[in-house]
Design an enzyme around this catalytic site. Sequence first.
Site, PDB file in Angstrom:
ATOM      1  N   HIS B  91       6.522 -13.120  34.700  1.00 13.04           N
ATOM      2  CA  HIS B  91       7.815 -12.924  33.465  1.00 13.04           C
ATOM      3  C   HIS B  91       6.923 -12.242  32.467  1.00 13.04           C
ATOM      4  O   HIS B  91       7.731 -12.137  31.517  1.00 13.04           O
ATOM      5  CB  HIS B  91       8.652 -14.155  33.531  1.00 13.04           C
ATOM      6  CG  HIS B  91       9.267 -14.630  34.562  1.00 13.04           C
ATOM      7  ND1 HIS B  91      10.478 -14.503  35.149  1.00 13.04           N
ATOM      8  CD2 HIS B  91       8.836 -15.456  35.381  1.00 13.04           C
ATOM      9  CE1 HIS B  91      10.648 -15.049  36.149  1.00 13.04           C
ATOM     10  NE2 HIS B  91       9.582 -15.850  36.428  1.00 13.04           N
ATOM     11  N   SER B 212      -3.358  11.628  18.467  1.00 11.97           N
ATOM     12  CA  SER B 212      -2.119  11.860  18.079  1.00 11.97           C
ATOM     13  C   SER B 212      -2.204  13.268  17.239  1.00 11.97           C
ATOM     14  O   SER B 212      -3.164  13.234  16.348  1.00 11.97           O
ATOM     15  CB  SER B 212      -1.499  10.570  17.341  1.00 11.97           C
ATOM     16  OG  SER B 212      -0.472  11.103  16.431  1.00 11.97           O
ATOM     17  N   LYS B 218      -4.804   6.942  16.129  1.00 14.15           N
ATOM     18  CA  LYS B 218      -4.185   6.486  17.550  1.00 14.15           C
ATOM     19  C   LYS B 218      -5.094   6.842  18.805  1.00 14.15           C
ATOM     20  O   LYS B 218      -5.962   8.009  18.707  1.00 14.15           O
ATOM     21  CB  LYS B 218      -2.955   7.382  17.826  1.00 14.15           C
ATOM     22  CG  LYS B 218      -1.971   6.722  16.888  1.00 14.15           C
ATOM     23  CD  LYS B 218      -1.098   5.476  17.342  1.00 14.15           C
ATOM     24  CE  LYS B 218      -0.616   5.281  18.757  1.00 14.15           C
ATOM     25  NZ  LYS B 218       0.803   5.960  18.846  1.00 14.15           N
ATOM     26  N   GLU B 225       0.052   6.358  31.666  1.00 14.94           N
ATOM     27  CA  GLU B 225       1.441   6.619  31.442  1.00 14.94           C
ATOM     28  C   GLU B 225       1.879   7.945  32.547  1.00 14.94           C
ATOM     29  O   GLU B 225       2.816   8.042  33.028  1.00 14.94           O
ATOM     30  CB  GLU B 225       1.627   7.229  30.148  1.00 14.94           C
ATOM     31  CG  GLU B 225       1.680   5.931  29.207  1.00 14.94           C
ATOM     32  CD  GLU B 225       1.679   6.358  27.596  1.00 14.94           C
ATOM     33  OE1 GLU B 225       2.267   5.704  26.994  1.00 14.94           O
ATOM     34  OE2 GLU B 225       1.099   7.255  27.207  1.00 14.94           O
TER      35      GLU B 225
END
Lengths: 411, 411, 411, 411
Positions: B91, B212, B218, B225
């Site tokens: 979880h 970025s 970043k 992804e």
Amino acid sequence: MLPNFPFRRSTAKCTSYIHTANERRLGEVIGTNVAGKLHTGRSRNDQIATDMRMWLRDELDLIEEHLVDLLKVIAQRAKQDIDYIMPSYTHLQRAQPIRWSHWLLSYATAFQSDLERLRFTKKNINKLPLGSGAVAGNAFGIDRMQMAKELGFESLIMNSMSAVGDRDFVVEVLQCASTIGSHLSRWSEDLIIYSTLEFSYIKLADAYTTGSSLMPQKKNCDSLELLRGKSGRIFGAMTGLMMSIKGIPSTYNKDLQESVQPMLDTVKTLKDGLQIAARLLATATIYPDKMRAALSPDMLATDLAEYLVRKGKLVLYIRSFITSLANLSAGVPFRETHHLAGKMVALAEDENKGMDELTIEQFQGIDKRFGDDVLSVFDYERSVELKDATGGTSRRAVLEQLEALKKTLGG
Amino acid sequence: MLPNFPFRRSTAKCTSYIHTANERRLGEVIGTNVAGKLHTGRSRNDQIATDMRMWLRDELDLIEEHLVDLLKVIAQRAKQDIDYIMPSYTHLQRAQPIRWSHWLLSYATAFQSDLERLRFTKKNINKLPLGSGAVAGNAFGIDRMQMAKELGFESLIMNSMSAVGDRDFVVEVLQCASTIGSHLSRWSEDLIIYSTLEFSYIKLADAYTTGSSLMPQKKNCDSLELLRGKSGRIFGAMTGLMMSIKGIPSTYNKDLQESVQPMLDTVKTLKDGLQIAARLLATATIYPDKMRAALSPDMLATDLAEYLVRKGKLVLYIRSFITSLANLSAGVPFRETHHLAGKMVALAEDENKGMDELTIEQFQGIDKRFGDDVLSVFDYERSVELKDATGGTSRRAVLEQLEALKKTLGG
Amino acid sequence: MLPNFPFRRSTAKCTSYIHTANERRLGEVIGTNVAGKLHTGRSRNDQIATDMRMWLRDELDLIEEHLVDLLKVIAQRAKQDIDYIMPSYTHLQRAQPIRWSHWLLSYATAFQSDLERLRFTKKNINKLPLGSGAVAGNAFGIDRMQMAKELGFESLIMNSMSAVGDRDFVVEVLQCASTIGSHLSRWSEDLIIYSTLEFSYIKLADAYTTGSSLMPQKKNCDSLELLRGKSGRIFGAMTGLMMSIKGIPSTYNKDLQESVQPMLDTVKTLKDGLQIAARLLATATIYPDKMRAALSPDMLATDLAEYLVRKGKLVLYIRSFITSLANLSAGVPFRETHHLAGKMVALAEDENKGMDELTIEQFQGIDKRFGDDVLSVFDYERSVELKDATGGTSRRAVLEQLEALKKTLGG
Amino acid sequence: MLPNFPFRRSTAKCTSYIHTANERRLGEVIGTNVAGKLHTGRSRNDQIATDMRMWLRDELDLIEEHLVDLLKVIAQRAKQDIDYIMPSYTHLQRAQPIRWSHWLLSYATAFQSDLERLRFTKKNINKLPLGSGAVAGNAFGIDRMQMAKELGFESLIMNSMSAVGDRDFVVEVLQCASTIGSHLSRWSEDLIIYSTLEFSYIKLADAYTTGSSLMPQKKNCDSLELLRGKSGRIFGAMTGLMMSIKGIPSTYNKDLQESVQPMLDTVKTLKDGLQIAARLLATATIYPDKMRAALSPDMLATDLAEYLVRKGKLVLYIRSFITSLANLSAGVPFRETHHLAGKMVALAEDENKGMDELTIEQFQGIDKRFGDDVLSVFDYERSVELKDATGGTSRRAVLEQLEALKKTLGG
């Protein structure tokens, strides 16, 4: 009082809270002191995974049985109806003559492949998760192989995290079920079309049709439509579960509870569907005269083209892929004969006659190579018998398919 | 001029009009007279089905290779990083300590199962449709078994209608690919979370991150992804094709053309994805100190409960499922010890201390059965070593998993 | 007795055989003679279509209510928690500081759009099929507009065949529901991550978590995981129904019965889910100190770059798209300042310091244009206040969002 | 060199790296110094979201145009062919006589609803994300409303996080497209069936059929099959994207890149499909004689039952839902007349005659209330004219539908 998902009682016999119920019931039988030990080194996580696999294992046995029954009905009809000749269709347009049995067996091929996959899937499911605890394994030196033996599992899931967090075994069953559903759907589509007044090849027994509340004359093939429609339901169960699983972190997440309902629903739908399909086919009436009446000479245009190919002196046709081009050099190129046969089709259409009603002179007007025997082409029996290579429509080739099917069915 | 679907040139190398191109090219090489014979007893329908199966067969070989490579990278890292201990999560909440290698191998289980299924699927595909004509078979006595041998097929599709109208072999590959995609997606999800600053367990090599355009600080895990996102693309190919096939009549219908694009796209996506996953994992940096720092004594609450279970005189634990309840009667019921451990967790929380910082007196204040040795429980190494049953986290159990994996990989 | 689909009793209150039940019950109340007239010019086909639309209409009202309630809870929290500043994330990597309220309102945007679509969908559903007979219309000069008025429908379905054969109104609801489900899933994903010990931004009330049967220390966000997981269930209902409908002929086919179960199931899931989401958010505890602690100076690298842009003497920034390039010619190009800010990030990293701990000299060592006021950049409050354009993070901009939201909610 | 996803160049004109290309090209035109300012307060994230919305907006205009064109062709044929009477079908069994125009207009209802939804969707898309930066908004006091005006947007996305992380506008378009695809698929299914030799109601122009490489006599409705099949492709794009988006955290994640390919592919497929459908229908040949020949007296069994209902002295039928039962008490209950008509169908079947060939005596043998005028029932023209309530098959009712359609089309 705050609202909450009723996830504790939601989905029938197999919810994730069955565990607590188990322990409670056990307590009633053997005393709560001993029952309280049930969770030593065990968790709800490995228990539910085990329960689901055991349940599915048994249900897949039943599904296999029903699939085999359906294949047996197909085999029986294919044998018994072998003399019926009907049009085959591609693009739903009449193509070449085939045996009705050949149509029947085309779906046997699909269902056989389902059967093989089902057996493979069953094997995949039959791996024991128990002994994995909640996530990290068991700390009491449990002998999982022994446990597997006692519970009838073939092997172990070798990693405790995977054991508790995996519902791919349900996905695999649902994917398999979706493909079976897809086959039932195409099969039903064919039969629905063959049941129209326009085709009239087949009529379902009354038990598988229903009337109309408005139109007294109607008999609708509801059962077939439900088989076709329910393939959507099964597909939805599969895609829904895949969506629920998508991108969740590893091990157990509550999202996985959403595997229970689609599993239960699909197993029931599939069991019902396969039984209905089998009985529906077993009890349907076939109309060979309607099938025969739907055959027309233009469906033998390919035979006519092939007749010309054979006219080339010695046709040692392509018994082998590699040597085929050399051998073919003897006959007339099919590209050419296809063209000539097309001309004959057009001529017959212009004359508003069947091709078999044209004169030898008309044939030879198109090409000199048409011989006096050309009209012998227009014989549907001859046509199906000529397709004698394995997988074809000749009696021998159909019986060969039946033999192969029987072998798969183990009887 | 009327508009029309550009279906003749649309989908790359594998469109259904490749046949005509074949014949034309052949004509250039060996003369149009002989080339014109190519379609004798053959049709576009059985040709395209054969072409697609041959193409897929080869591509599945490559996919298998890439899958094996990924498994090898996992195995290698699992072996090399076996000493790193980290929290497991259920979880997404910290659960019990595990080895990092155990996490790695949890996905090996999934990919191994993909590998087995891929091999099964490849076998299923490798059946010859050629020699089925357009729908009704071949009228020239072709020897299909000989053809199969020459073209490397294991067996024949035994019914000509099925041979030309079946795209389930593509569906099966796409279902298989969707499950692999699902595994890659969950795997990526874990790694994306482990790559956050908040977790900091892992850092991708620069080649697998991007910056970025706005925020100079970043580093984004774009590759992960994309792996996660592209599982959707594969799933879409699968569901789309199943939808295209849904309920169409038997044999060939033009709808089936829609099997080509999803097949080509999925094969490419999967090949790329698997290679990227392997290299990305091989080149990532692991931070064992961050993993270690994330462990906390409350994650050993289960160990504490199990400590008490063991305190019962002679614990002949459940080496067998059936005899377990009898044997367990010796120790303290887990249901009770779970409750006591819970009290200790609460006490530590109240005191704002780690459980390992509580005194023996505080332990015994909750239950007299806590002995002087109770603090020995708070040792993460001991905890992972205790899970020594097959599938657990002990060094032995992890090495056992590695052995099993190597066996599957055939090396 | 032949097996058959139990389609007559299958799916609760709304099965397609409710019609017969209606007539029977009416017979009990007003006599079978009059009740037997119920089907004059009416059929099961237009009746069930009418029943389903009426039922859905009412249920969509409830769903709208729950959606509005959720938006109100969001609005309330957004107003009350407006001072909390936290990291925003892109690619799950810390990006720029935002207000917690800004995060809350980002989902309000999504749910608002759902609300608008729901209202549009409700309007679409509210068209009367009754008076279409089984397929061809009504032969008794019925006044359908009058009927529509009495039953609360806005307009008529203008074609009888379409009226009885259309289940797209269910599809539209399920598509709409799937998008809501998708929003709940992303929302849950964020909150699950924010609830990890590693993030610790939020804690659910006990009513929305559950413990572990094995690990006494665990509190799992089951409710959020179910919200996330159930988005799959809704999606499965939608895709399943679309599959059932795929390619069937026009008008009523029994396949359409498969619209009932997904409709009932989805409505229930969605109503429950929205209520739980609202209460769960209303009762959660937020930890602004943890949010604050997660901010770091490198998250202001963009602010630093923008500081330099402003250093260009007169920055008449792009208040308009078209004139922007001209105006921008005054300042330093962002492409350059982005690069310089990146250098400062790297320097801080090398020095193992926060950027705010570097000296003015170090700044000016990278670029002379950094002024003595450069450290004023490293103020999170200032950063969120600077984003003052509509849709930004300043107090004013957030309150503007709240105003817009209230307008949609009509209060 | 490490392998990587070629995500930078992958998907045609609209990839996420178009931004850099934009800046580079701008640099060539106006100098790199000014071009370098393009990203001041802007990021790839809000730019790509803006680009996609602008692109889609324009494409939806085209799709709307094609949809309107299709509706116009339907309207034109419906008007011109209004005299043709054919069987309607439910469950693919002949039901009651209808006008061919009524069938045509049943799909107009579906496509009109698509049109309305498309217009709603277009409005939803037309909201400006630009000015949201990468995630937190714009720090230069940009006037987003002004920008919106210049770029032709109706309103703003009111939250910067939502603006950059939302691809639901693509999902909404794909859902809308999937429903249009579903309509095209059912429409094609009907036309494919009507094009079979068995039905022969319609023949496609040669441009929309293809021949067979093997069977010279074949004309296949490839275009219709592609329309039907490509509905799967569109559906796959929709489900795939929804899967990619499932459960990812808020704001921009690279997964969202997977929205581009399905968007581009679906828009193209839909534009092509709608144009083909329109031209295909415009150029098809209808065979009213075949339609007429397919009508048979048993299709008027409902008319016969309704004849008896009318025989009750004064039938003030249900002009209103509420008063209907009272009024109906005058005539004979339909439940009873349905039963009697059913008996007549059976009798005709037994006698192997059309119902219209039975004698008055035979009618009265079943029920005395059959009058001398009973044979007047067996008139197909009369039957379609009797369905005169709105949405029915009478000339008036069909022209009423046409009027309503024209209103929607704005001409």
